[in-house]
Design a protein around this motif. Sequence first.
Motif, mmCIF file in Angstrom:
data_model
loop_
_atom_site.group_PDB
_atom_site.id
_atom_site.type_symbol
_atom_site.label_atom_id
_atom_site.label_comp_id
_atom_site.label_asym_id
_atom_site.label_seq_id
_atom_site.Cartn_x
_atom_site.Cartn_y
_atom_site.Cartn_z
ATOM 1 N N PRO A 174 0.833 -1.195 0.000
ATOM 2 C CA PRO A 174 0.000 0.000 0.000
ATOM 3 C C PRO A 174 0.876 1.258 0.000
ATOM 4 N N SER A 175 0.330 2.340 -0.516
ATOM 5 C CA SER A 175 1.188 3.485 -0.786
ATOM 6 C C SER A 175 1.034 4.616 0.218
ATOM 7 N N GLY A 179 -2.632 5.444 0.050
ATOM 8 C CA GLY A 179 -3.134 4.135 0.451
ATOM 9 C C GLY A 179 -3.496 3.251 -0.725
ATOM 10 N N ALA A 180 -2.891 3.524 -1.893
ATOM 11 C CA ALA A 180 -3.173 2.735 -3.096
ATOM 12 C C ALA A 180 -2.704 1.302 -2.899
ATOM 13 N N THR A 181 -3.523 0.359 -3.344
ATOM 14 C CA THR A 181 -3.175 -1.056 -3.236
ATOM 15 C C THR A 181 -3.302 -1.702 -4.614
ATOM 16 N N TYR A 182 -2.264 -2.404 -5.009
ATOM 17 C CA TYR A 182 -2.235 -3.046 -6.323
ATOM 18 C C TYR A 182 -2.791 -4.459 -6.220
ATOM 19 N N ASP A 183 -3.769 -4.762 -7.050
ATOM 20 C CA ASP A 183 -4.307 -6.125 -7.048
ATOM 21 C C ASP A 183 -3.420 -7.032 -7.907
ATOM 22 N N ASP A 184 -3.709 -8.330 -7.840
ATOM 23 C CA ASP A 184 -2.883 -9.312 -8.528
ATOM 24 C C ASP A 184 -2.815 -9.046 -10.034
ATOM 25 N N TYR A 208 4.257 -0.920 4.045
ATOM 26 C CA TYR A 208 2.911 -0.923 4.650
ATOM 27 C C TYR A 208 2.183 -2.250 4.427
ATOM 28 N N GLU A 209 2.925 -3.287 4.132
ATOM 29 C CA GLU A 209 2.351 -4.595 3.804
ATOM 30 C C GLU A 209 1.288 -5.063 4.790
ATOM 31 N N HIS A 210 1.519 -4.856 6.085
ATOM 32 C CA HIS A 210 0.619 -5.399 7.095
ATOM 33 C C HIS A 210 -0.507 -4.445 7.484
ATOM 34 N N GLY A 215 -10.329 -6.883 4.239
ATOM 35 C CA GLY A 215 -10.040 -8.280 3.968
ATOM 36 C C GLY A 215 -9.078 -8.536 2.834
ATOM 37 N N ARG A 216 -8.359 -7.512 2.376
ATOM 38 C CA ARG A 216 -7.412 -7.692 1.284
ATOM 39 C C ARG A 216 -6.252 -8.598 1.700
ATOM 40 N N ASN A 217 -5.748 -9.345 0.752
ATOM 41 C CA ASN A 217 -4.548 -10.152 0.945
ATOM 42 C C ASN A 217 -3.390 -9.506 0.199
#
Length: 403
Positions: A174-175, A179-184, A208-210, A215-217
């Motif tokens: 996450p950024s 807070g941007a999160t990249y999906d698979d 910020y991995e954790h 519920g994102r993985n």
Amino acid sequence: MTYAAARLATVKPSASAAVSQAAKAAKAAGRDVIDLGLGEPDFDTPAHIIEAAHQAALAGDTRYPPTQGTLAARQAVSAKFARENGLDYAAETDVIVSNGAKQVIFDALMATLEPGDEVVLCAPYFGQYKDMVLILGGVPVTVKAKAEDGFCLTPKALADAITPKTRWIILNSPSNPAGATYDDATLRGLGAVLRDHPRVLILSDEIYEHILFDGRNFLSFAAACPDLKDRTLTVNGVSKAYAMTGWRIGYAGGPAPLIAAMTKVQSQISSGPCTIAQAAAVAALNGPQDDVRRFNAAFEARRNLVVDRIAQIEGLTLDAPGGAFYAYIGCADFIGARTPDGKVIAGDIDFAAYLLDAAGIAAVPGSAYELSPYFRLSTATSAEVLDKAMTRLAEATSKLKKD
């Protein structure tokens, strides 16, 4: 007499640190200021981690450490990558431990950049990426992300940004600040582009991995694109997940030749990081993870509070961040508005200054992250403080006059 080298002319101090310093100055002058500038967990370091440092000191673990990090720390990092990310990094050759993740990144860039080499950055981004590139004679290439893309770099935008001079792409998920999160699918799409450019290295900042919500993985870039692992530096640290910002321990896994080059750089800058802090990091990585989950639950509740309150303030926009502990809030509707004393809000710098002056809220303007008009608030503080800040924010914006 001029003391600073010319290469520092384009480098700016940390925007969040500058905002926090302004907040401290205002507090010292007697003002009631809520400092939401710095991204630092408000939790104490878990007791078992502190005790591990204590025991290391009592045991005499106070000598010079190996430049690459103690073997125990590198083994803990290697085990963490295998356990949590499905990545095989040999402790002896593929792992480095440094004085914070920022030094890891600096080591990597200094070890690899030639003058004129380009580094692709996705705005909004952590400002120090750009400054490190500039200090080292590289050329930052900024790709502006869109809110509708979750502030993520798209494969097409990456393809358009790469040139024969591109040396690195820096990803952060996450950024900070959005807070941007990249999906698979997006990670694999970026990998598909990068396969055609064998000279380009990938720096995946996963600090910020954790801190992930809804519920994102988490999926590391090197795990999503295993055939690119030999070109990927996976960067992480204990600061955010374990509330250990002051311990200054970051780490990375990567190809052995790159780690060797980074170790050579580190040997000339700082040598290895503090032995006692490394012992604490070993306890953090190898020990119980209950506090990590507790912290994450609190950060998610705070995110929800801020998202809900911003939705009630006319003129501000905020899509729920997928991770980290920031709110990157759009303020486009207030650009051109006038403050009660007649000043024009010409951009997000003026908007942030108005918040500090009128509401006692320290926020970082989006221009610091090269994407305007936005402002960043840190949500790494108590719900009570955030609730108070949202009330002040609503009152301050209600007083702005739009033409």
